[in-house]
Design a protein around this motif. Structure first.
Motif, PDB file in Angstrom:
ATOM      1  N   ASN A 253       0.826  -1.209   0.000  1.00  0.00           N
ATOM      2  CA  ASN A 253       0.000   0.000   0.000  1.00  0.00           C
ATOM      3  C   ASN A 253       0.859   1.257   0.000  1.00  0.00           C
ATOM      4  O   ASN A 253       0.552   2.207  -0.685  1.00  0.00           O
ATOM      5  CB  ASN A 253      -0.939   0.020   1.203  1.00  0.00           C
ATOM      6  N   SER A 254       1.901   1.260   0.805  1.00  0.00           N
ATOM      7  CA  SER A 254       2.731   2.464   0.853  1.00  0.00           C
ATOM      8  C   SER A 254       3.479   2.641  -0.469  1.00  0.00           C
ATOM      9  O   SER A 254       3.664   3.759  -0.931  1.00  0.00           O
ATOM     10  CB  SER A 254       3.689   2.427   2.040  1.00  0.00           C
ATOM     11  N   ASP A 255       3.874   1.539  -1.110  1.00  0.00           N
ATOM     12  CA  ASP A 255       4.510   1.655  -2.424  1.00  0.00           C
ATOM     13  C   ASP A 255       3.520   2.186  -3.451  1.00  0.00           C
ATOM     14  O   ASP A 255       3.849   3.034  -4.282  1.00  0.00           O
ATOM     15  CB  ASP A 255       5.035   0.296  -2.895  1.00  0.00           C
ATOM     16  N   ALA A 256       2.306   1.697  -3.393  1.00  0.00           N
ATOM     17  CA  ALA A 256       1.274   2.152  -4.331  1.00  0.00           C
ATOM     18  C   ALA A 256       0.991   3.626  -4.112  1.00  0.00           C
ATOM     19  O   ALA A 256       0.845   4.395  -5.058  1.00  0.00           O
ATOM     20  CB  ALA A 256       0.012   1.330  -4.161  1.00  0.00           C
ATOM     21  N   ARG A 257       0.854   4.018  -2.811  1.00  0.00           N
ATOM     22  CA  ARG A 257       0.598   5.442  -2.535  1.00  0.00           C
ATOM     23  C   ARG A 257       1.773   6.289  -2.982  1.00  0.00           C
ATOM     24  O   ARG A 257       1.618   7.371  -3.504  1.00  0.00           O
ATOM     25  CB  ARG A 257       0.316   5.642  -1.048  1.00  0.00           C
TER      26      ARG A 257
ATOM     27  N   ASN B  45       3.772   5.633  -5.445  1.00  0.00           N
ATOM     28  CA  ASN B  45       3.691   5.727  -6.900  1.00  0.00           C
ATOM     29  C   ASN B  45       2.599   6.691  -7.327  1.00  0.00           C
ATOM     30  O   ASN B  45       2.760   7.451  -8.270  1.00  0.00           O
ATOM     31  CB  ASN B  45       3.441   4.347  -7.517  1.00  0.00           C
ATOM     32  N   ASP B  46       1.436   6.654  -6.608  1.00  0.00           N
ATOM     33  CA  ASP B  46       0.359   7.611  -6.902  1.00  0.00           C
ATOM     34  C   ASP B  46       0.842   9.032  -6.674  1.00  0.00           C
ATOM     35  O   ASP B  46       0.593   9.910  -7.497  1.00  0.00           O
ATOM     36  CB  ASP B  46      -0.859   7.347  -6.000  1.00  0.00           C
ATOM     37  N   SER B  47       1.517   9.263  -5.575  1.00  0.00           N
ATOM     38  CA  SER B  47       2.012  10.603  -5.269  1.00  0.00           C
ATOM     39  C   SER B  47       3.002  11.053  -6.329  1.00  0.00           C
ATOM     40  O   SER B  47       2.985  12.193  -6.769  1.00  0.00           O
ATOM     41  CB  SER B  47       2.694  10.624  -3.901  1.00  0.00           C
ATOM     42  N   SER B  48       3.861  10.139  -6.720  1.00  0.00           N
ATOM     43  CA  SER B  48       4.841  10.470  -7.744  1.00  0.00           C
ATOM     44  C   SER B  48       4.149  10.788  -9.065  1.00  0.00           C
ATOM     45  O   SER B  48       4.513  11.732  -9.770  1.00  0.00           O
ATOM     46  CB  SER B  48       5.801   9.291  -7.911  1.00  0.00           C
ATOM     47  N   LEU B  49       3.139  10.012  -9.390  1.00  0.00           N
ATOM     48  CA  LEU B  49       2.388  10.257 -10.625  1.00  0.00           C
ATOM     49  C   LEU B  49       1.702  11.612 -10.582  1.00  0.00           C
ATOM     50  O   LEU B  49       1.772  12.388 -11.545  1.00  0.00           O
ATOM     51  CB  LEU B  49       1.359   9.136 -10.832  1.00  0.00           C
ATOM     52  N   TRP B  50       1.054  11.937  -9.475  1.00  0.00           N
ATOM     53  CA  TRP B  50       0.370  13.234  -9.340  1.00  0.00           C
ATOM     54  C   TRP B  50       1.383  14.380  -9.374  1.00  0.00           C
ATOM     55  O   TRP B  50       1.120  15.430  -9.975  1.00  0.00           O
ATOM     56  CB  TRP B  50      -0.470  13.290  -8.059  1.00  0.00           C
ATOM     57  N   ALA B  51       2.513  14.158  -8.779  1.00  0.00           N
ATOM     58  CA  ALA B  51       3.547  15.201  -8.810  1.00  0.00           C
ATOM     59  C   ALA B  51       4.017  15.434 -10.252  1.00  0.00           C
ATOM     60  O   ALA B  51       4.182  16.582 -10.684  1.00  0.00           O
ATOM     61  CB  ALA B  51       4.720  14.803  -7.924  1.00  0.00           C
ATOM     62  N   ARG B  52       4.201  14.340 -10.982  1.00  0.00           N
ATOM     63  CA  ARG B  52       4.615  14.489 -12.380  1.00  0.00           C
ATOM     64  C   ARG B  52       3.530  15.149 -13.221  1.00  0.00           C
ATOM     65  O   ARG B  52       3.816  15.987 -14.084  1.00  0.00           O
ATOM     66  CB  ARG B  52       4.991  13.138 -12.975  1.00  0.00           C
ATOM     67  N   LEU B  53       2.277  14.801 -12.995  1.00  0.00           N
ATOM     68  CA  LEU B  53       1.176  15.433 -13.727  1.00  0.00           C
ATOM     69  C   LEU B  53       1.087  16.924 -13.400  1.00  0.00           C
ATOM     70  O   LEU B  53       0.855  17.746 -14.281  1.00  0.00           O
ATOM     71  CB  LEU B  53      -0.158  14.743 -13.407  1.00  0.00           C
ATOM     72  N   GLY B  54       1.279  17.253 -12.125  1.00  0.00           N
ATOM     73  CA  GLY B  54       1.275  18.667 -11.726  1.00  0.00           C
ATOM     74  C   GLY B  54       2.397  19.428 -12.404  1.00  0.00           C
ATOM     75  O   GLY B  54       2.206  20.547 -12.893  1.00  0.00           O
ATOM     76  N   TRP B  55       3.562  18.820 -12.465  1.00  0.00           N
ATOM     77  CA  TRP B  55       4.700  19.461 -13.138  1.00  0.00           C
ATOM     78  C   TRP B  55       4.396  19.642 -14.618  1.00  0.00           C
ATOM     79  O   TRP B  55       4.657  20.668 -15.204  1.00  0.00           O
ATOM     80  CB  TRP B  55       5.954  18.609 -12.949  1.00  0.00           C
TER      81      TRP B  55
END
Length: 181
Positions: free
Chosen positions: A5-9, A11-21
């Motif tokens: 779960n923490s790895d998935a979260r 990865n989600d955070s990383s994905l959202w950060a990349r989308l925001g960038w």
């Protein structure tokens, strides 16, 4: 399982950060494109205003020249050449006006350098223009060397020399120097 779960979260955070960038980068790119387009449009408007000002100045000068050609007393004020008859002064004023009109066409982009030179070759065949050109040589010496007037003056000097050498082949004369941009 807690690790998954923490790895998935993560990865989600990383994905959202990349989308925001990406969104910020896309927005910045779009703003830069709009700024470039706005600067280009502003440059075009500036050129149009400059051309309108040149045209208005030419109209004012042409009106003054018309009045001077109609009244010998005003012609004497406008002309800087001594010892001319009233008729010759009117001719010189008119040929100067014609030269200014040809130059105006180039300045506002109605035609390019080669066409300007073509107009000046034809004008150079006129004996009144030749007399005017010779009589005003001192006037041109006072121009800044890199000004358009000075560059065109040097090109016309070449044209006039070639026409003096062989007036029957005025259309064959070599090309005057390109303008120094």
């Amino acid at each position: 399982m807690a690790t998954e779960n923490s790895d998935a979260r993560g990865n989600d955070s990383s994905l959202w950060a990349r989308l925001g960038w990406f969104r910020r980068s896309s927005r910045r790119t779009r703003q830069e494109e709009l700024t470039r387009a706005l600067i280009h449009q502003l440059s075009c408007v500036t050129d149009e205003i400059r051309h309108a000002n040149l045209l208005q100045h030419h109209r004012i000068t042409a009106d003054e020249t018309d009045r001077a050609m109609a009244d010998p007393a005003l012609a004497a004020v406008m002309s800087t050449l001594p010892g001319l008859s009233d008729n010759k002064r009117r001719q010189i004023l008119y040929v100067n006006r014609r030269y200014a009109t040809v130059m105006l066409g180039y300045r506002i982009g109605s035609y390019g350098w080669d066409e300007l030179i073509g107009h000046l070759r034809v004008l150079g065949r006129n004996s009144v223009f030749a007399e005017y050109w010779q009589a005003t040589s001192e006037h041109r010496r006072s121009l800044p060397n890199q000004s358009l007037e000075a560059r065109v003056g040097r090109a016309v000097d070449v044209i006039m020399e070639e026409l003096a050498e062989d007036p029957d082949e005025w259309w064959v004369v070599g090309p005057p120097p390109e303008p120094d941009s």
